[in-house]
Design a protein around this motif. Structure first.
Motif, PDB file in Angstrom:
ATOM      1  N   ALA A 133       0.814  -1.217   0.000  1.00 23.17           N
ATOM      2  CA  ALA A 133       0.000   0.000   0.000  1.00 23.17           C
ATOM      3  C   ALA A 133       0.847   1.266   0.000  1.00 23.17           C
ATOM      4  O   ALA A 133       0.409   2.307  -0.493  1.00 23.17           O
ATOM      5  CB  ALA A 133      -0.943  -0.001   1.198  1.00 23.17           C
ATOM      6  N   PHE A 134       2.043   1.182   0.538  1.00 25.50           N
ATOM      7  CA  PHE A 134       2.913   2.363   0.609  1.00 25.50           C
ATOM      8  C   PHE A 134       3.969   2.402  -0.489  1.00 25.50           C
ATOM      9  O   PHE A 134       4.882   3.213  -0.437  1.00 25.50           O
ATOM     10  CB  PHE A 134       3.588   2.420   1.986  1.00 25.50           C
ATOM     11  CG  PHE A 134       2.615   2.770   3.074  1.00 25.50           C
ATOM     12  CD1 PHE A 134       2.199   4.081   3.258  1.00 25.50           C
ATOM     13  CD2 PHE A 134       2.092   1.782   3.896  1.00 25.50           C
ATOM     14  CE1 PHE A 134       1.280   4.408   4.244  1.00 25.50           C
ATOM     15  CE2 PHE A 134       1.174   2.099   4.887  1.00 25.50           C
ATOM     16  CZ  PHE A 134       0.763   3.413   5.062  1.00 25.50           C
ATOM     17  N   ALA A 135       3.829   1.568  -1.497  1.00 32.11           N
ATOM     18  CA  ALA A 135       4.863   1.435  -2.518  1.00 32.11           C
ATOM     19  C   ALA A 135       4.675   2.344  -3.731  1.00 32.11           C
ATOM     20  O   ALA A 135       5.531   2.372  -4.606  1.00 32.11           O
ATOM     21  CB  ALA A 135       4.943  -0.025  -2.984  1.00 32.11           C
ATOM     22  N   LEU A 136       3.583   3.083  -3.805  1.00 27.11           N
ATOM     23  CA  LEU A 136       3.333   3.936  -4.966  1.00 27.11           C
ATOM     24  C   LEU A 136       3.629   5.386  -4.618  1.00 27.11           C
ATOM     25  O   LEU A 136       2.908   6.015  -3.856  1.00 27.11           O
ATOM     26  CB  LEU A 136       1.872   3.804  -5.427  1.00 27.11           C
ATOM     27  CG  LEU A 136       1.502   4.560  -6.694  1.00 27.11           C
ATOM     28  CD1 LEU A 136       2.238   3.984  -7.895  1.00 27.11           C
ATOM     29  CD2 LEU A 136       0.002   4.485  -6.932  1.00 27.11           C
ATOM     30  N   GLY A 137       4.716   5.891  -5.181  1.00 33.67           N
ATOM     31  CA  GLY A 137       5.143   7.255  -4.898  1.00 33.67           C
ATOM     32  C   GLY A 137       4.537   8.275  -5.847  1.00 33.67           C
ATOM     33  O   GLY A 137       3.902   7.935  -6.846  1.00 33.67           O
ATOM     34  N   GLU A 138       4.792   9.536  -5.539  1.00 33.60           N
ATOM     35  CA  GLU A 138       4.240  10.637  -6.328  1.00 33.60           C
ATOM     36  C   GLU A 138       4.732  10.619  -7.777  1.00 33.60           C
ATOM     37  O   GLU A 138       3.956  10.801  -8.715  1.00 33.60           O
ATOM     38  CB  GLU A 138       4.595  11.972  -5.676  1.00 33.60           C
ATOM     39  CG  GLU A 138       4.034  13.162  -6.404  1.00 33.60           C
ATOM     40  CD  GLU A 138       4.408  14.482  -5.754  1.00 33.60           C
ATOM     41  OE1 GLU A 138       4.420  15.477  -6.480  1.00 33.60           O
ATOM     42  OE2 GLU A 138       4.693  14.498  -4.540  1.00 33.60           O
ATOM     43  N   ALA A 139       6.024  10.406  -7.973  1.00 28.48           N
ATOM     44  CA  ALA A 139       6.569  10.387  -9.332  1.00 28.48           C
ATOM     45  C   ALA A 139       5.935   9.266 -10.152  1.00 28.48           C
ATOM     46  O   ALA A 139       5.628   9.443 -11.335  1.00 28.48           O
ATOM     47  CB  ALA A 139       8.083  10.234  -9.301  1.00 28.48           C
ATOM     48  N   GLN A 140       5.729   8.124  -9.527  1.00 33.71           N
ATOM     49  CA  GLN A 140       5.127   6.998 -10.231  1.00 33.71           C
ATOM     50  C   GLN A 140       3.670   7.301 -10.574  1.00 33.71           C
ATOM     51  O   GLN A 140       3.192   6.934 -11.649  1.00 33.71           O
ATOM     52  CB  GLN A 140       5.234   5.739  -9.386  1.00 33.71           C
ATOM     53  CG  GLN A 140       5.099   4.481 -10.193  1.00 33.71           C
ATOM     54  CD  GLN A 140       5.486   3.260  -9.394  1.00 33.71           C
ATOM     55  OE1 GLN A 140       5.556   3.283  -8.170  1.00 33.71           O
ATOM     56  NE2 GLN A 140       5.730   2.171 -10.092  1.00 33.71           N
ATOM     57  N   ARG A 141       2.947   7.984  -9.694  1.00 32.03           N
ATOM     58  CA  ARG A 141       1.567   8.382  -9.990  1.00 32.03           C
ATOM     59  C   ARG A 141       1.535   9.314 -11.200  1.00 32.03           C
ATOM     60  O   ARG A 141       0.677   9.182 -12.068  1.00 32.03           O
ATOM     61  CB  ARG A 141       0.917   9.048  -8.777  1.00 32.03           C
ATOM     62  CG  ARG A 141       0.632   8.081  -7.638  1.00 32.03           C
ATOM     63  CD  ARG A 141      -0.266   8.687  -6.575  1.00 32.03           C
ATOM     64  NE  ARG A 141       0.220   9.946  -6.042  1.00 32.03           N
ATOM     65  CZ  ARG A 141       0.957  10.083  -4.943  1.00 32.03           C
ATOM     66  NH1 ARG A 141       1.303   9.011  -4.254  1.00 32.03           N
ATOM     67  NH2 ARG A 141       1.337  11.262  -4.530  1.00 32.03           N
ATOM     68  N   ARG A 142       2.473  10.252 -11.254  1.00 25.77           N
ATOM     69  CA  ARG A 142       2.531  11.171 -12.399  1.00 25.77           C
ATOM     70  C   ARG A 142       2.810  10.416 -13.700  1.00 25.77           C
ATOM     71  O   ARG A 142       2.188  10.686 -14.732  1.00 25.77           O
ATOM     72  CB  ARG A 142       3.594  12.248 -12.173  1.00 25.77           C
ATOM     73  CG  ARG A 142       3.153  13.338 -11.218  1.00 25.77           C
ATOM     74  CD  ARG A 142       4.065  14.562 -11.299  1.00 25.77           C
ATOM     75  NE  ARG A 142       5.476  14.257 -11.195  1.00 25.77           N
ATOM     76  CZ  ARG A 142       6.176  14.253 -10.053  1.00 25.77           C
ATOM     77  NH1 ARG A 142       5.585  14.553  -8.916  1.00 25.77           N
ATOM     78  NH2 ARG A 142       7.451  13.957 -10.056  1.00 25.77           N
ATOM     79  N   ARG A 143       3.749   9.467 -13.654  1.00 31.07           N
ATOM     80  CA  ARG A 143       4.059   8.682 -14.854  1.00 31.07           C
ATOM     81  C   ARG A 143       2.852   7.861 -15.300  1.00 31.07           C
ATOM     82  O   ARG A 143       2.561   7.758 -16.499  1.00 31.07           O
ATOM     83  CB  ARG A 143       5.257   7.761 -14.609  1.00 31.07           C
ATOM     84  CG  ARG A 143       6.594   8.449 -14.752  1.00 31.07           C
ATOM     85  CD  ARG A 143       7.743   7.462 -14.811  1.00 31.07           C
ATOM     86  NE  ARG A 143       7.822   6.579 -13.659  1.00 31.07           N
ATOM     87  CZ  ARG A 143       8.431   6.870 -12.516  1.00 31.07           C
ATOM     88  NH1 ARG A 143       9.015   8.031 -12.366  1.00 31.07           N
ATOM     89  NH2 ARG A 143       8.460   6.002 -11.528  1.00 31.07           N
ATOM     90  N   LEU A 144       2.143   7.261 -14.349  1.00 30.67           N
ATOM     91  CA  LEU A 144       0.968   6.465 -14.676  1.00 30.67           C
ATOM     92  C   LEU A 144      -0.112   7.341 -15.315  1.00 30.67           C
ATOM     93  O   LEU A 144      -0.712   6.959 -16.318  1.00 30.67           O
ATOM     94  CB  LEU A 144       0.427   5.766 -13.425  1.00 30.67           C
ATOM     95  CG  LEU A 144      -0.804   4.884 -13.619  1.00 30.67           C
ATOM     96  CD1 LEU A 144      -0.546   3.788 -14.627  1.00 30.67           C
ATOM     97  CD2 LEU A 144      -1.239   4.300 -12.285  1.00 30.67           C
ATOM     98  N   ALA A 145      -0.328   8.530 -14.775  1.00 34.46           N
ATOM     99  CA  ALA A 145      -1.324   9.447 -15.341  1.00 34.46           C
ATOM    100  C   ALA A 145      -0.924   9.876 -16.749  1.00 34.46           C
ATOM    101  O   ALA A 145      -1.768   9.935 -17.659  1.00 34.46           O
ATOM    102  CB  ALA A 145      -1.502  10.655 -14.432  1.00 34.46           C
ATOM    103  N   ALA A 146       0.346  10.157 -16.960  1.00 33.38           N
ATOM    104  CA  ALA A 146       0.823  10.563 -18.282  1.00 33.38           C
ATOM    105  C   ALA A 146       0.684   9.403 -19.277  1.00 33.38           C
ATOM    106  O   ALA A 146       0.262   9.606 -20.426  1.00 33.38           O
ATOM    107  CB  ALA A 146       2.269  11.033 -18.204  1.00 33.38           C
ATOM    108  N   ALA A 147       1.018   8.193 -18.847  1.00 35.51           N
ATOM    109  CA  ALA A 147       0.899   7.025 -19.718  1.00 35.51           C
ATOM    110  C   ALA A 147      -0.568   6.773 -20.065  1.00 35.51           C
ATOM    111  O   ALA A 147      -0.894   6.429 -21.203  1.00 35.51           O
ATOM    112  CB  ALA A 147       1.514   5.798 -19.044  1.00 35.51           C
ATOM    113  N   ALA A 148      -1.455   6.963 -19.094  1.00 31.46           N
ATOM    114  CA  ALA A 148      -2.885   6.786 -19.342  1.00 31.46           C
ATOM    115  C   ALA A 148      -3.380   7.798 -20.365  1.00 31.46           C
ATOM    116  O   ALA A 148      -4.159   7.463 -21.264  1.00 31.46           O
ATOM    117  CB  ALA A 148      -3.662   6.916 -18.036  1.00 31.46           C
TER     118      ALA A 148
END
Length: 124
Positions: A70-85
């Motif tokens: 649950a604590f493994a998803l950081g802010e930078a990774q969230r941004r990359r996921l949103a950009a990829a989406a």
């Protein structure tokens, strides 16, 4: 320190197993898994699933415990996921008529899966 090839292969295998467990959990809940391990120029999306027009971009996190996952998803990774989406949606404009969301699929060492629906929104 760079990881050895053996370590990378083992991590990839664990990741693929966790993604398969997460995909099976989504399908059991009536979701259609549209794609796995989607690579865009802006990042990778582990799973893309749809149910009744609602599109879920899913990040799979596997750790020994669900709490650690649950604590493994950081802010930078969230941004990359949103950009990829966003990149994926540009190429698939007919998808997501019922909305989109970002889910996190947590997988523990025993293979137990827990989904955090609408885990974040771009810009949070």
């Amino acid at each position: 320190m760079p990881r050895s090839r053996e370590t990378r292969v083992a991590a990839d295998s664990r990741g693929r197993h966790a993604e398969a467990r997460a995909a099976a959990a989504l399908e059991a809940e009536g979701w259609q898994v549209l794609a796995r391990r989607v690579r865009t120029g802006l990042g990778e999306i582990d799973l893309i699933a749809e149910r009744a027009g609602l599109l879920a971009f899913c990040e799979v996190k596997a750790r020994p415990t669900l709490t650690e996952a649950a604590f493994a998803l950081g802010e930078a990774q969230r941004r990359r996921l949103a950009a990829a989406a966003e990149a994926w949606l540009a190429g698939n404009p007919d998808r997501g008529a019922g909305g989109i969301r970002f889910d996190v699929m947590l997988v523990d060492g025993t293979g137990q899966v827990r989904r955090v629906s609408d885990a974040f929104r771009p810009g949070d």
